[in-house]
Scaffold this motif. Structure first.
Motif, PDB file in Angstrom:
ATOM      1  N   UNK A  58       0.669  -1.213  -0.087  1.00 43.11           N
ATOM      2  CA  UNK A  58       0.032   0.039   0.148  1.00 43.11           C
ATOM      3  C   UNK A  58       0.899   1.279   0.105  1.00 43.11           C
ATOM      4  N   UNK A  59       2.113   0.948   0.285  1.00 35.62           N
ATOM      5  CA  UNK A  59       3.081   2.233   0.239  1.00 35.62           C
ATOM      6  C   UNK A  59       3.207   2.981   1.563  1.00 35.62           C
ATOM      7  N   UNK A  60       2.692   2.173   2.659  1.00 36.07           N
ATOM      8  CA  UNK A  60       2.640   2.922   3.945  1.00 36.07           C
ATOM      9  C   UNK A  60       4.132   2.735   4.523  1.00 36.07           C
ATOM     10  N   UNK A  61       4.806   1.708   4.021  1.00 34.44           N
ATOM     11  CA  UNK A  61       6.242   1.623   4.417  1.00 34.44           C
ATOM     12  C   UNK A  61       6.963   1.257   3.162  1.00 34.44           C
ATOM     13  N   UNK A  62       8.216   1.548   3.301  1.00 34.23           N
ATOM     14  CA  UNK A  62       9.209   0.917   2.203  1.00 34.23           C
ATOM     15  C   UNK A  62      10.391   0.042   2.754  1.00 34.23           C
ATOM     16  N   UNK A  63      10.519  -0.642   1.809  1.00 30.70           N
ATOM     17  CA  UNK A  63      11.827  -1.645   2.372  1.00 30.70           C
ATOM     18  C   UNK A  63      12.988  -1.446   1.425  1.00 30.70           C
TER      19      UNK A  63
END
Length: 79
Positions: A58-63
């Motif tokens: 969802x793009x809430x976090x990135x890795x």
């Protein structure tokens, strides 16, 4: 068929599977190695992994992928 030949045949067949099927097979094999596996712990981890995957998708976090982590670590340790 000997055990070694059977293993080679199973391994060859497994490597021909698609990525998702190989991942599912790997998961099943790893789980089979722990006879004291706790279903509650496994279920909790599966829920956590689904949350993390959903957050990433969802793009809430990135890795950062493994290569990115290695690149950053090399920079930090080369000083």
């Amino acid at each position: 068929m000997s055990m070694d030949a059977n293993f080679a045949q199973v391994k060859s067949a497994a490597l021909k599977l698609g990525e998702n099927d190989r991942a599912e097979l790997a998961k099943k094999l790893l789980l089979s190695l722990d006879p004291n596996d706790d279903d509650d712990v496994r279920q909790a981890w599966e829920i956590e992994l689904e949350k993390r995957l959903s957050a990433a998708e969802s793009g809430q976090v990135s890795y950062t992928d493994g290569e990115g982590v290695h690149k950053t670590a090399r920079k930090l340790f080369s000083k």
